[in-house]
Motif scaffolding. Structure first.
Motif, PDB file in Angstrom:
ATOM      1  N   VAL A   1       0.790  -1.133   0.304  1.00 16.47           N
ATOM      2  CA  VAL A   1       0.360   0.514   0.041  1.00 16.47           C
ATOM      3  C   VAL A   1       1.407   1.731   0.061  1.00 16.47           C
ATOM      4  O   VAL A   1       1.715   1.635   0.946  1.00 16.47           O
ATOM      5  N   VAL A   2       0.972   1.885  -1.007  1.00 17.67           N
ATOM      6  CA  VAL A   2       1.802   3.443  -1.227  1.00 17.67           C
ATOM      7  C   VAL A   2       0.955   4.654  -1.470  1.00 17.67           C
ATOM      8  O   VAL A   2      -0.295   3.800  -1.970  1.00 17.67           O
ATOM      9  N   ALA A   3       1.124   5.550  -0.709  1.00 15.95           N
ATOM     10  CA  ALA A   3       0.114   6.944  -0.827  1.00 15.95           C
ATOM     11  C   ALA A   3       1.418   8.024  -0.793  1.00 15.95           C
ATOM     12  O   ALA A   3       2.210   7.687   0.034  1.00 15.95           O
ATOM     13  N   THR A   4       0.451   8.831  -1.850  1.00 13.93           N
ATOM     14  CA  THR A   4       0.748   9.998  -1.580  1.00 13.93           C
ATOM     15  C   THR A   4       1.006  10.943  -0.099  1.00 13.93           C
ATOM     16  O   THR A   4       0.743  12.275  -0.311  1.00 13.93           O
ATOM     17  N   GLY A   5       0.094  10.866   0.392  1.00 20.33           N
ATOM     18  CA  GLY A   5      -0.801  12.263   1.104  1.00 20.33           C
ATOM     19  C   GLY A   5      -1.081  11.217   2.928  1.00 20.33           C
ATOM     20  O   GLY A   5      -0.178   9.687   3.013  1.00 20.33           O
ATOM     21  N   ASN A   6      -1.920  11.578   3.258  1.00 19.64           N
ATOM     22  CA  ASN A   6      -1.790  11.139   4.383  1.00 19.64           C
ATOM     23  C   ASN A   6      -3.232   9.772   4.851  1.00 19.64           C
ATOM     24  O   ASN A   6      -4.124   9.557   3.881  1.00 19.64           O
ATOM     25  N   SER A   7      -3.528   9.143   5.441  1.00 18.81           N
ATOM     26  CA  SER A   7      -4.057   8.264   6.068  1.00 18.81           C
ATOM     27  C   SER A   7      -4.023   7.158   5.639  1.00 18.81           C
ATOM     28  O   SER A   7      -4.677   7.189   3.998  1.00 18.81           O
ATOM     29  N   VAL A   8      -2.746   6.045   5.742  1.00 18.21           N
ATOM     30  CA  VAL A   8      -2.599   5.191   5.182  1.00 18.21           C
ATOM     31  C   VAL A   8      -2.662   3.892   6.028  1.00 18.21           C
ATOM     32  O   VAL A   8      -1.506   3.867   7.027  1.00 18.21           O
ATOM     33  N   GLY A   9      -2.701   2.446   5.806  1.00 17.36           N
ATOM     34  CA  GLY A   9      -3.131   0.938   6.498  1.00 17.36           C
ATOM     35  C   GLY A   9      -3.208  -0.118   5.666  1.00 17.36           C
ATOM     36  O   GLY A   9      -3.714  -0.008   4.943  1.00 17.36           O
ATOM     37  N   GLY A  10      -2.609  -1.240   6.172  1.00 14.67           N
ATOM     38  CA  GLY A  10      -2.769  -2.150   5.778  1.00 14.67           C
ATOM     39  C   GLY A  10      -4.642  -2.491   5.397  1.00 14.67           C
ATOM     40  O   GLY A  10      -4.660  -3.004   4.601  1.00 14.67           O
ATOM     41  N   ILE A  11      -4.634  -1.996   6.824  1.00 13.45           N
ATOM     42  CA  ILE A  11      -6.795  -2.757   6.738  1.00 13.45           C
ATOM     43  C   ILE A  11      -6.949  -1.288   5.978  1.00 13.45           C
ATOM     44  O   ILE A  11      -8.105  -1.766   5.098  1.00 13.45           O
TER      45      ILE A  11
ATOM     46  N   LEU B   1      -1.804  -1.651  10.380  1.00  8.48           N
ATOM     47  CA  LEU B   1      -3.071  -2.412   9.959  1.00  8.48           C
ATOM     48  C   LEU B   1      -4.011  -1.129   9.749  1.00  8.48           C
ATOM     49  O   LEU B   1      -4.562  -0.888   9.281  1.00  8.48           O
ATOM     50  N   VAL B   2      -3.941   0.355  10.294  1.00 12.24           N
ATOM     51  CA  VAL B   2      -4.693   1.176  10.136  1.00 12.24           C
ATOM     52  C   VAL B   2      -4.102   2.673  10.269  1.00 12.24           C
ATOM     53  O   VAL B   2      -3.296   2.569  11.814  1.00 12.24           O
ATOM     54  N   GLY B   3      -4.092   3.645   9.591  1.00 12.19           N
ATOM     55  CA  GLY B   3      -3.486   5.295  10.108  1.00 12.19           C
ATOM     56  C   GLY B   3      -3.693   5.648  10.516  1.00 12.19           C
ATOM     57  O   GLY B   3      -3.715   6.404  11.860  1.00 12.19           O
ATOM     58  N   ASN B   4      -5.053   6.082  10.405  1.00 11.04           N
ATOM     59  CA  ASN B   4      -5.746   7.096  11.404  1.00 11.04           C
ATOM     60  C   ASN B   4      -7.287   6.564  11.839  1.00 11.04           C
ATOM     61  O   ASN B   4      -7.569   6.251  11.449  1.00 11.04           O
ATOM     62  N   SER B   5      -7.147   5.799  13.582  1.00 14.20           N
ATOM     63  CA  SER B   5      -8.061   5.053  14.104  1.00 14.20           C
ATOM     64  C   SER B   5      -9.053   6.047  14.956  1.00 14.20           C
ATOM     65  O   SER B   5      -8.433   6.773  15.809  1.00 14.20           O
ATOM     66  N   THR B   6      -9.932   6.489  14.977  1.00 12.29           N
ATOM     67  CA  THR B   6     -10.637   6.575  15.820  1.00 12.29           C
ATOM     68  C   THR B   6     -11.975   6.354  15.979  1.00 12.29           C
ATOM     69  O   THR B   6     -12.822   5.542  14.801  1.00 12.29           O
ATOM     70  N   ASP B   7     -12.506   6.148  17.255  1.00 13.15           N
ATOM     71  CA  ASP B   7     -13.460   5.051  17.726  1.00 13.15           C
ATOM     72  C   ASP B   7     -14.013   4.032  17.133  1.00 13.15           C
ATOM     73  O   ASP B   7     -14.649   2.892  17.887  1.00 13.15           O
TER      74      ASP B   7
ATOM     75  N   CYS C   1      -4.512  -8.544  17.190  1.00 15.77           N
ATOM     76  CA  CYS C   1      -4.078  -8.683  15.512  1.00 15.77           C
ATOM     77  C   CYS C   1      -2.512  -8.118  15.571  1.00 15.77           C
ATOM     78  O   CYS C   1      -1.958  -8.236  16.179  1.00 15.77           O
ATOM     79  N   TYR C   2      -2.135  -8.482  14.196  1.00 17.68           N
ATOM     80  CA  TYR C   2      -0.089  -8.320  14.073  1.00 17.68           C
ATOM     81  C   TYR C   2      -0.173  -7.748  12.662  1.00 17.68           C
ATOM     82  O   TYR C   2      -0.780  -7.309  11.917  1.00 17.68           O
ATOM     83  N   SER C   3       1.367  -7.146  12.256  1.00 23.13           N
ATOM     84  CA  SER C   3       1.394  -6.637  11.154  1.00 23.13           C
ATOM     85  C   SER C   3       2.486  -6.861  11.357  1.00 23.13           C
ATOM     86  O   SER C   3       4.068  -6.651  11.584  1.00 23.13           O
ATOM     87  N   LYS C   4       2.790  -6.900   9.840  1.00 21.01           N
ATOM     88  CA  LYS C   4       4.775  -7.342   9.666  1.00 21.01           C
ATOM     89  C   LYS C   4       4.529  -6.788   7.999  1.00 21.01           C
ATOM     90  O   LYS C   4       4.766  -7.521   7.463  1.00 21.01           O
ATOM     91  N   CYS C   5       5.552  -6.428   8.588  1.00 15.71           N
ATOM     92  CA  CYS C   5       5.850  -5.080   7.434  1.00 15.71           C
ATOM     93  C   CYS C   5       6.806  -4.071   7.379  1.00 15.71           C
ATOM     94  O   CYS C   5       6.709  -3.973   9.069  1.00 15.71           O
TER      95      CYS C   5
END
Length: 394
Positions: free
Chosen positions: A87-97, A124-130, A137-141
């Motif tokens: 997953v590649v982004a040029t901006g904000n809020s980026v995550g695997g799930i 896993l998650v870039g920006n998490s609210t509520d 859970c896990y992230s291997k990256c």
């Protein structure tokens, strides 16, 4: 490939009604310069529940970019899902799930695709609210960013009122976290916690190369916080910055309590100043009068903490914590009695300038745990509870 297209997904670009997705999978190559892009759902504008869903391949876009869902904005649970796409982004809020995730719970889910973005980036998650619970859970990256708040599992941990409790339990990270700019907040599990949180039974391994406020479990917090029964073997390099801690970088508690208990760290730590085997710098400039604090039953069993400055006006470093910053000068003396039964590796090496602000005109007069010397684990200018004999007990 779709130039500047928003709402792009392997299953649907946008969902506007409540949706339950079960046993859905996608093998995708999605490229866009737009936002809300993902392997399954670009954006959900209603409740989205996902069970046994997965994505492999690659996803790229601007902001709100995720392996499974780009912008999950209206609640719903994610259970038994995984992402193996890059997953590649040029901006904000980026995550695997999910790039941006609001509401619900995430359980028994994982990411194994490398993640690249700017700000609020998580394995896993870039920006998490509520999102009230992260469980098993896990992230291997590898996580790579050029902006603030970059975490192995979660980038920014929030609630809509920043007063609601969030629990992160039995989650782990393995990989390398790297920030290419001089910006704040990197963590093996959580980069920054804005809302009251309990982080328990979590662990991390690998390394963090960033600038300041970095920790093996949490980088920075400004909330009520409990970190318990966690460990990290991550090596930390703050690259000329400050506040690198084996478990926590820099808690700045504004809530009712800060509790760090039954944790251990083993990685090497280096940076400019304010380094700690367990926690780097505790900032207590705005805590309430009923504030509760404990740092107990923690261990730093790494081999070295290295401060790469000789400037005596910088913050000190220590085997358990670097220093307590208290501009009001009325809380730190009360806190030290609650820092008990912590231990360090007697074979570790430490290098520090053992300095502090000379007077209040050049900065707040802090209470320090100066760096221990290699013979007897005793520093200078430490309040009595920290004058420690050779058994290495703090």
């Amino acid at each position: 490939t779709a130039a500047a297209v928003n709402y792009l997904g392997g299953f649907a670009g946008k969902s506007v009604s409540d949706l339950n997705m079960t046993d859905c999978s996608a093998d995708v190559t999605i490229e866009s310069s737009g936002s809300s892009v993902a392997g399954l759902i670009g954006a959900s504008l209603a409740v989205l529940n996902m069970t046994n869903c997965s994505v492999v391949g690659s996803v790229s876009g601007k902001g709100n970019i995720g392996g499974l869902v780009g912008n999950k904005s209206k609640g719903g649970d994610v259970v038994n899902c995984f992402n193996k796409s890059e997953v590649v982004a040029t901006g904000n809020s980026v995550g695997g799930i999910a790039g941006n995730c609001t509401g619900g719970n995430i359980e028994n889910s994982y990411n194994e695709g490398n993640i690249t973005g700017v700000q609020n980036v998580g394995g896993l998650v870039g920006n998490s609210t509520d999102v009230l619970n992260y469980s098993k859970c896990y992230s291997k990256c590898n996580v790579t960013t050029s902006g603030a708040q970059y975490g192995g599992v979660i980038g920014a941990l929030k609630s809509s009122d920043n007063a609601t409790m969030v629990k992160v339990t039995e989650c782990w990270y393995s990989g390398n976290v790297k920030c290419t700019a001089n910006v704040n907040c990197g963590g093996g599990i959580v980069a920054r916690a804005y809302t009251p949180a309990e982080v328990t039974k979590c662990w991390s391994e690998g390394d963090i190369n960033a600038y300041t406020n970095i920790g093996g479990i949490i980088g920075y917090s400004n909330c009520a916080l409990t970190v318990a029964n966690c460990y990290s073997t991550m090596s930390l390099n703050s690259n000329g910055g400050q506040s690198a801690g084996g478990i926590m970088g820099s808690p700045n508690p504004s809530g009712a309590y800060l509790k760090i208990e039954n944790c251990y760290a083993t990685g090497t730590i280096q940076g400019k100043c304010a380094l700690g085997g367990v926690v780097a710098m505790i900032q207590i400039d705005a805590i309430p009068d009923n504030f509760e604090f404990t740092l107990k039953n923690c261990v730093y069993w790494g081999t070295s903490i290295t401060t790469n400055t000789t400037d005596p006006t910088n913050y000190s470093s220590g085997a358990i914590f670097g220093n307590i910053r208290d501009s009001k000068k009325d809380h730190a003396s009360k806190m030290v009695s609650n820092i008990v039964d912590n231990f360090r590796n007697p074979a570790m090496t430490l290098s520090d300038y053992q300095g502090k602000y000379p007077d209040a005109t050049n900065g707040p007069v802090d209470y320090y745990n100066p760096l221990v010397d290699n013979d007897n684990c005793v520093g200078q200018g430490v309040l009595p509870p920290y004058l420690v004999p050779q058994d290495q007990k703090y």
